[in-house]
Design a protein around this motif. Structure first.
Motif, PDB file in Angstrom:
ATOM      1  N   GLU A  20       0.701  -1.149   0.154  1.00  0.00           N
ATOM      2  CA  GLU A  20      -0.016  -0.071  -0.158  1.00  0.00           C
ATOM      3  C   GLU A  20       1.125   1.164   0.012  1.00  0.00           C
ATOM      4  O   GLU A  20       0.474   2.210  -0.549  1.00  0.00           O
ATOM      5  N   ALA A  21       1.965   1.058   0.686  1.00  0.00           N
ATOM      6  CA  ALA A  21       2.964   2.351   0.975  1.00  0.00           C
ATOM      7  C   ALA A  21       3.774   2.633  -0.659  1.00  0.00           C
ATOM      8  O   ALA A  21       4.427   3.840  -0.726  1.00  0.00           O
ATOM      9  N   LEU A  22       3.702   1.634  -1.323  1.00  0.00           N
ATOM     10  CA  LEU A  22       4.500   1.755  -2.552  1.00  0.00           C
ATOM     11  C   LEU A  22       3.751   2.687  -3.619  1.00  0.00           C
ATOM     12  O   LEU A  22       2.568   2.880  -3.573  1.00  0.00           O
ATOM     13  N   PRO A  23       4.751   3.606  -4.341  1.00  0.00           N
ATOM     14  CA  PRO A  23       4.180   4.515  -5.386  1.00  0.00           C
ATOM     15  C   PRO A  23       3.261   3.288  -6.444  1.00  0.00           C
ATOM     16  O   PRO A  23       3.908   2.171  -6.379  1.00  0.00           O
ATOM     17  N   GLY A  24       2.346   4.018  -7.088  1.00  0.00           N
ATOM     18  CA  GLY A  24       1.708   3.165  -8.143  1.00  0.00           C
ATOM     19  C   GLY A  24       2.470   2.184  -9.077  1.00  0.00           C
ATOM     20  O   GLY A  24       2.380   1.267  -9.299  1.00  0.00           O
ATOM     21  N   ALA A  25       3.398   3.240  -9.566  1.00  0.00           N
ATOM     22  CA  ALA A  25       4.017   2.389 -10.900  1.00  0.00           C
ATOM     23  C   ALA A  25       4.976   1.192 -10.258  1.00  0.00           C
ATOM     24  O   ALA A  25       5.143   0.293 -10.838  1.00  0.00           O
ATOM     25  N   GLU A  26       5.609   1.312  -8.856  1.00  0.00           N
ATOM     26  CA  GLU A  26       6.497   0.346  -8.143  1.00  0.00           C
ATOM     27  C   GLU A  26       5.412  -0.736  -7.937  1.00  0.00           C
ATOM     28  O   GLU A  26       5.917  -1.761  -8.053  1.00  0.00           O
ATOM     29  N   ALA A  27       4.342  -0.624  -7.474  1.00  0.00           N
ATOM     30  CA  ALA A  27       3.410  -1.587  -7.026  1.00  0.00           C
ATOM     31  C   ALA A  27       3.043  -2.219  -8.447  1.00  0.00           C
ATOM     32  O   ALA A  27       3.245  -3.581  -8.281  1.00  0.00           O
ATOM     33  N   PHE A  28       2.812  -1.739  -9.331  1.00  0.00           N
ATOM     34  CA  PHE A  28       2.501  -2.207 -10.603  1.00  0.00           C
ATOM     35  C   PHE A  28       3.596  -3.355 -11.108  1.00  0.00           C
ATOM     36  O   PHE A  28       3.227  -4.279 -11.321  1.00  0.00           O
ATOM     37  N   GLN A  29       4.857  -2.663 -11.139  1.00  0.00           N
ATOM     38  CA  GLN A  29       6.158  -3.420 -11.648  1.00  0.00           C
ATOM     39  C   GLN A  29       6.133  -4.709 -10.672  1.00  0.00           C
ATOM     40  O   GLN A  29       6.152  -5.810 -11.258  1.00  0.00           O
ATOM     41  N   GLU A  30       5.938  -4.523  -9.281  1.00  0.00           N
ATOM     42  CA  GLU A  30       6.041  -5.954  -8.529  1.00  0.00           C
ATOM     43  C   GLU A  30       4.953  -6.979  -8.859  1.00  0.00           C
ATOM     44  O   GLU A  30       5.244  -7.956  -8.776  1.00  0.00           O
ATOM     45  N   TRP A  31       3.817  -6.496  -8.956  1.00  0.00           N
ATOM     46  CA  TRP A  31       2.730  -7.112  -9.251  1.00  0.00           C
ATOM     47  C   TRP A  31       2.955  -7.990 -10.637  1.00  0.00           C
ATOM     48  O   TRP A  31       2.734  -9.307 -10.978  1.00  0.00           O
ATOM     49  N   LEU A  32       3.353  -7.048 -11.519  1.00  0.00           N
ATOM     50  CA  LEU A  32       3.527  -7.651 -12.894  1.00  0.00           C
ATOM     51  C   LEU A  32       4.414  -8.634 -13.060  1.00  0.00           C
ATOM     52  O   LEU A  32       4.304  -9.779 -13.634  1.00  0.00           O
ATOM     53  N   GLY A  33       5.713  -8.522 -12.139  1.00  0.00           N
ATOM     54  CA  GLY A  33       6.648  -9.359 -11.880  1.00  0.00           C
ATOM     55  C   GLY A  33       6.456 -10.869 -11.485  1.00  0.00           C
ATOM     56  O   GLY A  33       6.469 -11.788 -12.017  1.00  0.00           O
ATOM     57  N   HIS A  34       5.223 -10.632 -10.536  1.00  0.00           N
ATOM     58  CA  HIS A  34       4.642 -11.979 -10.023  1.00  0.00           C
ATOM     59  C   HIS A  34       3.698 -12.510 -11.095  1.00  0.00           C
ATOM     60  O   HIS A  34       3.976 -13.791 -11.187  1.00  0.00           O
ATOM     61  N   PHE A  35       2.715 -11.661 -11.374  1.00  0.00           N
ATOM     62  CA  PHE A  35       1.841 -12.459 -12.427  1.00  0.00           C
ATOM     63  C   PHE A  35       2.724 -13.019 -13.333  1.00  0.00           C
ATOM     64  O   PHE A  35       2.201 -14.088 -14.046  1.00  0.00           O
ATOM     65  N   GLN A  36       3.885 -12.639 -13.941  1.00  0.00           N
ATOM     66  CA  GLN A  36       4.470 -13.025 -15.398  1.00  0.00           C
ATOM     67  C   GLN A  36       5.062 -14.359 -14.744  1.00  0.00           C
ATOM     68  O   GLN A  36       5.483 -15.194 -15.708  1.00  0.00           O
ATOM     69  N   LYS A  37       5.397 -14.749 -13.419  1.00  0.00           N
ATOM     70  CA  LYS A  37       5.713 -15.915 -13.308  1.00  0.00           C
ATOM     71  C   LYS A  37       4.634 -17.165 -13.122  1.00  0.00           C
ATOM     72  O   LYS A  37       5.220 -18.274 -12.974  1.00  0.00           O
ATOM     73  N   CYS A  38       3.513 -16.496 -13.269  1.00  0.00           N
ATOM     74  CA  CYS A  38       2.401 -17.838 -13.438  1.00  0.00           C
ATOM     75  C   CYS A  38       2.683 -18.879 -14.540  1.00  0.00           C
ATOM     76  O   CYS A  38       2.841 -18.397 -15.580  1.00  0.00           O
ATOM     77  N   VAL A  39       2.679 -20.141 -13.930  1.00  0.00           N
ATOM     78  CA  VAL A  39       2.728 -20.946 -15.182  1.00  0.00           C
ATOM     79  C   VAL A  39       1.109 -21.689 -15.183  1.00  0.00           C
ATOM     80  O   VAL A  39       0.726 -22.865 -15.964  1.00  0.00           O
ATOM     81  N   LYS A  40       0.085 -21.044 -14.734  1.00  0.00           N
ATOM     82  CA  LYS A  40      -1.332 -21.389 -15.039  1.00  0.00           C
ATOM     83  C   LYS A  40      -1.652 -22.763 -14.769  1.00  0.00           C
ATOM     84  O   LYS A  40      -2.248 -23.529 -15.634  1.00  0.00           O
TER      85      LYS A  40
END
Lengths: 143, 269
Positions: B143-163
């Motif tokens: 919550e404390a992260l600026p939007g762009a950083e939070a997005f990068q972090e989540w994106l990094g996680h989401f792209q690890k997904c192997v479905k």
């Protein structure tokens, strides 16, 4: 060569009874509003699932505008109670994941509010233009 | 442990339940097991699962109840499992009359690890109440992260997904027959990593339903911090609708009814 101005793609989900009729009124009153919005007519704004909004963003929408009847005016009496619950929740969840706030907007526009419709679309388009292309779209392109 | 075994033995002997769903040590592994009156001697080997060897007992119970709808079962529950049962009662997946609780209070270290706000059930047959954790540090950090950083972090996680759908398959609250994650009109098919919205769609479904057992995150082969996402979803549901997920007093889920009045206002543009 001059850089082309960013023209956002905006998806609008409008309810058949109020906002869509409001859009119609704006049209027949010859009010001008930007053509960036692509309208999808739904029977009630309460039928718009968060899935549809997310799917729109995934497919490259820069903004999503939901339009419904004012609270109390819903053709199905309480359909828009669900709209506001869903959209408020989704707005906050998107914010948490770092998706820029304000790309998803909900506005109550009645069938008589043609000028308001044109105004909202104008303002929303301006806002999305300022925000620039959506991060999700850029991420989808890079992948 | 004796207290728990005595209770189970008594329940089985008196025929109050058709079986007890708990854990057993089998070949030195803790595994979920259905204890029955026919094999009472097994109860001597009934255990409380250690924190890192948990299984979705609520999910197994749904299968059992589906196969024998008339039977009553006892089930080992932690705080999270009981919240799950409460939600499942609300969503008409289980009959509260047909479930007997055998409660386990989590130790402090488990509660700290889970950042759990309710680490004990209403019935305690094993363990002591510990200090609940009311604030999730993992959520506040994002919550404390600026939007762009939070997005990068989540994106990094989401792209690890192997479905692998592991998060959904282990989830005790995922009981739908048809899943929107597999719906070709809602989610692109044949893509790994999946659409960026994959985890968000699940997060939406989990809001007001996730009981924060954390099995999804433990199960995830890509270590996506799913729990943080679902914790936030639940916190939002609480803030926006005042709905306390898994509480028996919370009433009907906000997603299940329209409500008598609209309490929220639209956000200004």
């Amino acid at each position: 060569m001059a850089e082309k101005e960013f023209e956002p793609k905006i998806i609008g989900f409008f309810c058949n009874w109020c906002t869509y009729a409001g859009a119609d009124l704006a049209g027949v009153s010859r009010l001008q509003y930007p053509p960036n919005i692509r309208v999808i007519r739904v029977m009630c704004s309460g039928t718009v699932s968060p899935h549809h909004v997310l799917r729109a963003f995934q497919k490259g929408a820069d903004g999503v505008l939901i339009g419904g009847c004012h609270i109390g005016d819903c053709h199905y009496l309480r359909g828009n109670f669900m709209t506001i619950k869903r959209m408020r929740f989704l707005q906050d969840l998107l914010k948490f994941t770092g998706y820029k706030e304000g790309r998803l907007h909900l506005e109550w526009i009645s069938a008589a509010e043609g000028p308001k419709f044109a105004q909202v679309v104008r303002e929303f388009t301006e806002k999305i233009k300022k925000l620039g292309p959506s991060r999700l779209k850029l991420a989808a392109r890079a992948a | 442990m004796d207290r728990l075994r005595d209770k189970v033995r008594k329940l089985l002997k008196e025929g109050k339940v058709a079986g007890y769903l708990g854990y057993i040590i089998k070949d030195s592994h803790p595994l979920p097991h259905l204890f029955t009156p026919e094999r009472l001697e097994e109860v001597d080997r009934a255990i409380v699962a250690p924190g890192d060897a948990r299984y979705p007992l609520d999910k197994l119970l749904q299968q059992l109840a589906g196969a024998s709808p008339e039977a009553t079962f006892a089930v080992q529950v932690r705080g999270c499992d009981e919240r799950g049962l409460n939600e499942l009662y609300k969503w008409d997946q289980l009959d509260p009359e047909k479930v007997v609780l055998v409660g386990v209070a989590c130790p402090q270290e488990q509660a700290d690890y889970c950042e759990c706000a309710g680490p004990w059930p209403s019935v305690i047959d094993y363990g002591e109440k510990c200090q609940p954790v009311t604030q999730s540090r993992r959520v506040s950090r994002i919550e404390a992260l600026p939007g762009a950083e939070a997005f990068q972090e989540w994106l990094g996680h989401f792209q690890k997904c192997v479905k692998c759908y592991g998060c959904r398959d282990i989830c005790p609250m995922c009981f739908c027959k048809e899943c929107s994650l597999e719906h070709p009109d809602l989610m692109s098919t044949g893509l790994v990593p999946p659409d960026t919205i994959f985890q968000l769609v699940r997060a939406i479904h989990m809001a007001g339903r996730c009981i924060d057992c954390g099995l999804c995150e433990e199960n995830c082969p890509a270590d996506i911090p799913l729990r943080v996402l679902y914790k936030k979803g639940n916190a939002l549901v609480k803030d926006l609708f005042g709905y306390d997920t898994g509480s028996p007093e919370a009433g009907v889920s906000p997603w299940k009814m329209l409500g008598e009045e609209a309490t929220l206002e639209t956000k200004p543009m």
